[in-house]
Design a protein around this motif. Structure first.
Motif, PDB file in Angstrom:
ATOM      1  N   SER A   1       0.874  -1.254  -0.029  1.00  0.00           N
ATOM      2  CA  SER A   1       0.079   0.029   0.066  1.00  0.00           C
ATOM      3  C   SER A   1       0.767   1.211   0.077  1.00  0.00           C
ATOM      4  O   SER A   1       0.232   2.436  -0.267  1.00  0.00           O
ATOM      5  N   PHE A   2       2.152   1.076   0.383  1.00  0.00           N
ATOM      6  CA  PHE A   2       3.015   2.220   0.443  1.00  0.00           C
ATOM      7  C   PHE A   2       3.425   2.764  -0.929  1.00  0.00           C
ATOM      8  O   PHE A   2       3.863   3.733  -1.288  1.00  0.00           O
ATOM      9  N   MET A   3       3.583   1.666  -1.759  1.00  0.00           N
ATOM     10  CA  MET A   3       4.123   1.951  -2.960  1.00  0.00           C
ATOM     11  C   MET A   3       2.978   2.226  -4.360  1.00  0.00           C
ATOM     12  O   MET A   3       1.867   2.051  -4.196  1.00  0.00           O
ATOM     13  N   SER A   4       3.487   2.687  -5.346  1.00  0.00           N
ATOM     14  CA  SER A   4       2.776   3.048  -6.428  1.00  0.00           C
ATOM     15  C   SER A   4       2.286   1.938  -7.316  1.00  0.00           C
ATOM     16  O   SER A   4       2.768   0.784  -7.016  1.00  0.00           O
ATOM     17  N   PRO A   5       1.170   2.085  -7.931  1.00  0.00           N
ATOM     18  CA  PRO A   5       0.645   0.923  -8.584  1.00  0.00           C
ATOM     19  C   PRO A   5       1.717   0.345  -9.651  1.00  0.00           C
ATOM     20  O   PRO A   5       1.709  -0.884  -9.765  1.00  0.00           O
ATOM     21  N   GLU A   6       2.537   1.070 -10.381  1.00  0.00           N
ATOM     22  CA  GLU A   6       3.722   0.622 -11.176  1.00  0.00           C
ATOM     23  C   GLU A   6       4.493  -0.444 -10.452  1.00  0.00           C
ATOM     24  O   GLU A   6       4.832  -1.355 -11.018  1.00  0.00           O
ATOM     25  N   PHE A   7       4.812   0.176  -8.975  1.00  0.00           N
ATOM     26  CA  PHE A   7       5.575  -0.752  -8.347  1.00  0.00           C
ATOM     27  C   PHE A   7       4.882  -2.180  -7.612  1.00  0.00           C
ATOM     28  O   PHE A   7       5.487  -3.311  -8.039  1.00  0.00           O
ATOM     29  N   GLN A   8       3.576  -2.020  -7.370  1.00  0.00           N
ATOM     30  CA  GLN A   8       2.925  -3.004  -7.004  1.00  0.00           C
ATOM     31  C   GLN A   8       2.747  -3.939  -8.004  1.00  0.00           C
ATOM     32  O   GLN A   8       2.738  -5.196  -7.861  1.00  0.00           O
ATOM     33  N   GLN A   9       2.731  -3.563  -9.321  1.00  0.00           N
ATOM     34  CA  GLN A   9       2.576  -4.568 -10.353  1.00  0.00           C
ATOM     35  C   GLN A   9       3.694  -5.321 -10.733  1.00  0.00           C
ATOM     36  O   GLN A   9       3.536  -6.519 -11.365  1.00  0.00           O
TER      37      GLN A   9
ATOM     38  N   PRO B   1       8.367  -0.814 -13.893  1.00  0.00           N
ATOM     39  CA  PRO B   1       9.545   0.045 -13.505  1.00  0.00           C
ATOM     40  C   PRO B   1      10.663  -0.717 -13.566  1.00  0.00           C
ATOM     41  O   PRO B   1      10.703  -1.884 -13.072  1.00  0.00           O
ATOM     42  N   ASN B   2      11.880  -0.373 -13.815  1.00  0.00           N
ATOM     43  CA  ASN B   2      13.135  -0.894 -13.964  1.00  0.00           C
ATOM     44  C   ASN B   2      13.749  -0.634 -12.477  1.00  0.00           C
ATOM     45  O   ASN B   2      13.053  -0.322 -11.413  1.00  0.00           O
ATOM     46  N   PHE B   3      15.068  -1.297 -12.294  1.00  0.00           N
ATOM     47  CA  PHE B   3      15.465  -1.225 -10.976  1.00  0.00           C
ATOM     48  C   PHE B   3      15.691  -0.025 -10.348  1.00  0.00           C
ATOM     49  O   PHE B   3      15.310   0.557  -9.450  1.00  0.00           O
ATOM     50  N   LEU B   4      15.982   1.000 -11.352  1.00  0.00           N
ATOM     51  CA  LEU B   4      16.386   2.251 -10.849  1.00  0.00           C
ATOM     52  C   LEU B   4      15.177   2.863 -10.321  1.00  0.00           C
ATOM     53  O   LEU B   4      15.440   3.937  -9.290  1.00  0.00           O
ATOM     54  N   ALA B   5      13.914   2.875 -11.043  1.00  0.00           N
ATOM     55  CA  ALA B   5      12.922   3.703 -10.671  1.00  0.00           C
ATOM     56  C   ALA B   5      12.371   2.897  -9.370  1.00  0.00           C
ATOM     57  O   ALA B   5      11.739   3.702  -8.514  1.00  0.00           O
ATOM     58  N   LYS B   6      12.272   1.837  -9.212  1.00  0.00           N
ATOM     59  CA  LYS B   6      11.949   1.244  -7.780  1.00  0.00           C
ATOM     60  C   LYS B   6      12.798   1.648  -6.802  1.00  0.00           C
ATOM     61  O   LYS B   6      12.249   1.954  -5.798  1.00  0.00           O
ATOM     62  N   PHE B   7      14.136   1.589  -7.044  1.00  0.00           N
ATOM     63  CA  PHE B   7      15.084   1.949  -6.079  1.00  0.00           C
ATOM     64  C   PHE B   7      14.742   3.556  -5.564  1.00  0.00           C
ATOM     65  O   PHE B   7      14.732   3.789  -4.523  1.00  0.00           O
ATOM     66  N   LEU B   8      14.501   4.378  -6.577  1.00  0.00           N
ATOM     67  CA  LEU B   8      14.186   5.875  -6.247  1.00  0.00           C
ATOM     68  C   LEU B   8      13.035   5.748  -5.614  1.00  0.00           C
ATOM     69  O   LEU B   8      12.815   6.761  -4.635  1.00  0.00           O
ATOM     70  N   GLU B   9      11.903   5.204  -5.943  1.00  0.00           N
ATOM     71  CA  GLU B   9      10.477   5.250  -5.502  1.00  0.00           C
ATOM     72  C   GLU B   9      10.743   4.715  -3.822  1.00  0.00           C
ATOM     73  O   GLU B   9      10.133   5.804  -3.086  1.00  0.00           O
ATOM     74  N   LEU B  10      11.566   3.531  -3.496  1.00  0.00           N
ATOM     75  CA  LEU B  10      11.282   3.150  -2.288  1.00  0.00           C
ATOM     76  C   LEU B  10      12.172   4.326  -1.509  1.00  0.00           C
ATOM     77  O   LEU B  10      11.667   4.261  -0.112  1.00  0.00           O
ATOM     78  N   ASN B  11      13.205   4.481  -1.908  1.00  0.00           N
ATOM     79  CA  ASN B  11      14.108   5.652  -0.882  1.00  0.00           C
ATOM     80  C   ASN B  11      13.209   6.744  -0.778  1.00  0.00           C
ATOM     81  O   ASN B  11      13.245   7.252   0.421  1.00  0.00           O
ATOM     82  N   LYS B  12      12.529   7.392  -1.765  1.00  0.00           N
ATOM     83  CA  LYS B  12      11.758   8.491  -1.251  1.00  0.00           C
ATOM     84  C   LYS B  12      10.699   8.159  -0.336  1.00  0.00           C
ATOM     85  O   LYS B  12      10.278   9.133   0.606  1.00  0.00           O
ATOM     86  N   ILE B  13       9.915   7.140  -0.579  1.00  0.00           N
ATOM     87  CA  ILE B  13       8.919   6.849   0.283  1.00  0.00           C
ATOM     88  C   ILE B  13       9.559   6.551   1.892  1.00  0.00           C
ATOM     89  O   ILE B  13       8.877   6.686   3.092  1.00  0.00           O
TER      90      ILE B  13
END
Length: 734
Positions: free
Chosen positions: A309-317, A541-553
């Motif tokens: 629930s913390f993550m974007s739909p793109e990440f969840q998928q 998302p690729n690894f970099l997108a997931k990495f940046l999103e998780l660190n921002k959250i």
């Protein structure tokens, strides 16, 4: 007979050399000489530095591991970090505010010890032994890493040129520091963090030793520089406090480069060699290590879990088994479309309504955010009768929804319209918040309270049309109320469980900030769009997108930990040990994290003393009198203390005494440096006596607080007598 052999001449005749008695005597002499050499070697080793390191290590293991099996139940933050080990083993994605390395190490040890991940660590006091949790093995791992900081502290002191007595005193202070013992013996991140912090410090001082007098670029120089960068990355991968360790190394690195630049004997080419070597090892390598930990983290958690629930739909998928997986949806939004409207600002879920009314305000049907897919999330976009008409611009005579259009949202299941009015919402009681509800006004033609204006504020750069007309996923928009001058808004506050079911509140907010008024359409249905309609879905998302999103959250959630706690404390209280933290209590026993007052207060005295000496040194140098004190190691230690202490003043989040532990480590090292300064004129014997006296004080204080350090029985009288200050609030009654 033996005397006769010794009476022989040094140059015996050939016949004597062949005498068996002579040969026997020669063997005996060789054996005696070998024994003397062995005895000398043993005595030499006993007094050597490797032996001291070995003694310190073994004794540290004893202090940290003593009765490590007690208590046999969950203690304090073992709730979180033991639980994360369980989640790693079950491969379900979770969200935590700390980077993954320390948690992954705990999970690895748990897995190797036979833990199956079934125990959930849900609350303090849950019994380990009944559930067959290998908690002793996991605690032992943490304790061993915590114990290894002690010989590393000794080696750090020795490598920076301090005396053996000073190094021993520093090591004993860290060994008998009650707060560190309590932290090291439990399933926590702090012992792993402190291990890598002390390893970074040790490798750095080894590098500085090789870098002295501008003699760089040999194999050892590169080795210690690379090891420093590696440990920096590992430290930051345990907790973000590791960033303060990076600052501790970064500041002297910048100063060193500045000094090299100012040395005209060093060519510009050689300076660039210095610069790029340090940049590669102290910037690129730590970042690479930090990112590599997240590669392992994502690989270890491929499945959906509690953190979705913390993550974007793109990440969840990207997670296997996630209910966020959706099929392609029509891209164009038209009047008559059935849509799911999702809130972007909080990732709280979908615009939702259900057949339950507010208990306050208008008493009309509730509007909330709901994080799960549900039929109550469907809304139908309608055009108000008094809105401006356009020619149909879509297939089958439909009309697309465009930027600036006035629309109505009708809840599909209840046929009630989304509206706002002057009533106050249940939670956000400020005058600029207006209630949002679902209601059917009898005079729907003149119901201006149900009219909303679409403002497209962002769009997909590859889809130009999404800037001018509303398109699924690609368009980000606000919904402005036509009469209230407010925008549809949501925040993290949740309605009461008894009547609001814990769902996230939705209001209409005047003068609202943009992020929490941003919405987009995730799913779209329209019977007249046709079969050839353009479809859209989330990009993976690729690894970099997931990495940046998780660190921002992680940053946002960490910053949001502002709730009060019975045992939280502010930074100004830590150096003076004003209070501790209650970890556990059961059956008349108690674990309370409280530092050794002799260590805390003496190290704080050393910090103050260094500042005074440094100030006097500056005054003396200005007058050209003499250099009172210019010890580079002490400057490094005070830099480490400042870097690990003062940033906490900038944080409004929840803080505890254990956040001071890395700073305490540097303060104790500084105490050792100041001890050498004060005792510089004393003989070795007198210095040893001072070390013995100081060690006695430290051990005496340690023994006073053994019951709350290890969870041992304690009488009420002894407990009350141990409250040396009024602010220590450990429980002496239960």
């Amino acid at each position: 007979m033996r005397q006769r052999r010794f009476a022989w001449s040094r140059s015996p005749s050939r016949s004597n050399r062949l005498d068996p008695l002579y040969l026997d005597d020669k063997i005996w002499k060789a054996e005696q000489q070998q024994k003397r050499r062995l005895s000398t070697n043993i005595k030499s080793f006993i007094k050597s530095e490797p032996a001291i390191v070995l003694y310190l290590t073994l004794w540290s293991f004893y202090i940290r591991l003593w009765k490590i099996w007690q208590p046999g139940s969950v203690v304090f933050d073992e709730v979180h970090f033991g639980g994360f080990a369980s989640k790693y083993i079950n491969t379900g994605f979770f969200m935590d505010v700390h980077p993954p390395l320390a948690k992954m190490l705990i999970a690895l040890v748990a897995k190797l010890a036979g833990f199956d991940g079934a125990f959930d660590f849900k609350e303090i006091g849950l019994d380990y032994e009944d559930a067959n949790v290998p908690y002793v093995a996991i605690r032992t791992f943490c304790a061993v890493l915590g114990a290894l900081t002690i010989p590393m502290a000794y080696l750090t002191m020795k490598k920076t040129g301090h005396s053996t007595m000073s190094g021993l005193l520093v090591a004993l202070m860290i060994c008998y520091e009650n707060g560190l013992i309590t932290n090291n013996r439990l399933i926590l991140l702090d012992p792993i963090l402190l291990f890598f912090t002390s390893a970074t410090t040790l490798t750095w001082v080894n590098f500085c030793d090789k870098d002295k007098n501008y003699k760089p670029f040999n194999l050892q120089w590169y080795f210690w520089l690379a090891m420093t960068g590696l440990n920096m990355g590992l430290t930051a991968s345990c907790k973000w406090v590791g960033l303060f360790t990076i600052a501790t190394i970064g500041l002297p690195t910048i100063k060193r480069l500045w000094d090299i630049w100012g040395n005209t004997d060093i060519s510009k080419l050689k300076f660039m060699h210095h610069f790029f070597a340090r940049s590669l090892c102290l910037i690129v390598l730590p970042i690479a290590v930090y990112m590599a930990m997240f590669v392992i983290h994502f690989h270890s958690l491929p499945n959906t879990g509690e953190g979705d629930s913390f993550m974007s739909p793109e990440f969840q998928q990207s997670l296997a088994g996630s209910n966020s997986h959706m099929s392609d949806t029509p891209l164009d939004i038209a009047y008559g479309s059935r849509v799911w409207v999702r809130h972007e600002g909080t990732r709280g879920g979908y615009l939702h309504s259900h057949p339950h009314e507010y208990l306050t305000g208008s008493g009309q049907q509730q509007i909330t955010l709901y994080p799960h897919k549900d039929d109550n999330n469907w809304w139908i976009i309608e055009k108000p009768r008094n809105a401006r008409r356009r020619r149909p611009d879509g297939p089958g005579g439909i009309e697309y929804v465009r930027d600036g259009d006035r629309i109505r949202l009708v809840h599909a299941l209840s046929s009630k319209r989304l509206r706002s009015h002057d009533e106050q919402p249940p939670l956000a009681n400020d005058e600029y918040h207006k209630e949002v509800s679902a209601h059917n006004d009898e005079d729907s033609r003149n119901d201006r309270e149900s009219d909303w204006i679409v403002d497209i504020v962002a769009h997909n750069e590859n889809d130009v049309d999404s800037k001018y007309r509303l398109r699924a996923i690609h368009s980000r928009f606000r919904l402005r109320h036509s009469t209230q001058r407010c925008a549809l808004f949501s925040h993290e506050k949740k309605l009461p469980e008894d009547w609001g079911f814990g769902q996230q509140e939705v209001t209409c907010m005047q003068n609202s900030k943009l992020p929490k008024t941003i919405w987009y359409i995730e799913a779209n249905q329209h019977s007249r769009l046709g079969k050839d309609v353009e479809m859209v879905n989330y990009n993976h998302p690729n690894f970099l997108a997931k990495f940046l999103e998780l660190n921002k959250i992680m940053w946002d959630v960490n910053k949001g930990l502002t709730a009060s706690h019975p045992y939280d404390s502010r930074p100004q209280a830590w150096p003076f040990l004003q209070r501790g933290i209650s970890f556990w209590g059961k059956d008349g026993r108690h674990i309370y994290l409280l530092g050794n007052p002799a260590v805390f207060w003496s190290s704080t005295f050393a910090v103050v003393g260094y500042i005074l000496v440094a100030f006097l040194t500056v005054l003396m140098e200005k007058r050209g009198i003499f250099d009172l004190y210019n010890e580079s190691a002490a400057r490094f230690f005070i830099t480490g203390w400042c870097a690990h202490y003062f940033p906490f003043y900038l944080m409004s989040r929840q803080l505890f005494l254990h956040h001071y532990m890395p700073a305490l480590y540097y303060a104790v090292l500084l105490f050792g440096s100041m001890f050498d300064l004060i005792t510089i004129w004393l003989t070795s014997r007198k210095k040893m006596m001072l070390v013995i006296m100081a060690s006695y004080c430290v051990i005496y204080a340690y023994r006073n607080f053994i019951p709350i350090t290890y969870g041992e029985p304690w009488s009420q009288i002894s407990c009350e007598n141990a409250k040396w200050t009024r602010t220590w609030d450990f429980d002496c009654v239960q």
